[in-house]
Design a protein around this motif. Structure first.
Motif: not given
Length: 225
Positions: A119-122, A124-125, A133, A139-141, A143-144
């Protein structure tokens, strides 16, 4: 008494379908997107997109709809997908059975945990507000890294962040794509299929649910190896 169990040096958690019951919500958003571009979200297409990175999932739906490459607006469509998914998560975000207790078990053993998600960071946050948290050292997403699951990059990066060899870590996954990424990275995995079967690999240990998980279950993965 000496505890001779060999426990993982770190636990690497998948998110969607493993900790949170988000796959039906992703499925709903994907179906709406597919219908909007003229594709039928068949069970086969949905299964093929499950656990994928956004780019991979969108590509498969574009191909099903026969959208030419010149007509594929990944950035705009991903933004729209993220917005829709966040709408759905705001009203119907649920834990998978046993997930919260499993997180507490690992935390209680003072084993560092990393969230490892396509899942993308946006998104996931936002999810981390439910997951907590502070539970995770990192955390690793999707899109990273250079390429998301099923490629190994995301799990290799997670192991690197905690400073251990991949083989010393333990992953939890629910999908064929995610499990394949652990195998490619050399991370043993406990697999809890959430929606579709996960073909066996020698590095997988299967469970039906996270309910009743114990430290002995974690140690058994390494004892078996």
């Amino acid at each position: 008494m000496t505890d001779d169990r060999v426990l993982p040096r770190a636990v690497l958690w998948d998110m969607d379908g493993t900790l949170l019951d988000t796959e039906p919500l992703w499925g709903r958003a994907m179906e709406e997107f597919a219908r909007g571009i003229g594709a039928e979200m068949t069970p086969e297409l949905r299964n093929a997109t499950m656990g994928n990175s956004s780019v991979d999932a969108l590509t498969k739906v574009y191909e099903a709809a026969r959208v030419p490459e010149s007509g594929r607006d990944f950035e705009a469509d991903e933004d729209a997908m993220v917005a829709r998914v966040l709408e759905l998560f705001a009203t119907d975000l649920r834990w998978r059975p046993g997930a919260l207790s499993a997180l507490d078990l690992v935390a209680g053993a003072e084993i560092p945990m990393v969230l490892v998600t396509n899942t993308v960071r946006e998104v996931t946050d936002v999810m981390l507000e439910t997951l907590g948290r502070d539970r995770f050292v990192a955390t690793v997403c999707g899109d990273e890294v250079a390429a998301g699951k099923p490629e190994p990059h995301i799990y290799r990066r997670a192991a690197e962040l905690v400073g251990f060899c991949a083989s010393e870590c333990l992953a939890f996954e629910d999908s064929p794509v995610g499990a394949a990424a652990t195998h490619a990275a050399g991370v043993p995995a406990i697999v809890i299929p959430s929606a579709i079967p996960v073909p066996p690999k020698p590095t997988y240990t299967y469970r039906e649910t996270l309910e009743g998980l114990t430290l002995d279950d974690l140690a058994a993965v390494f004892a078996a190896r």
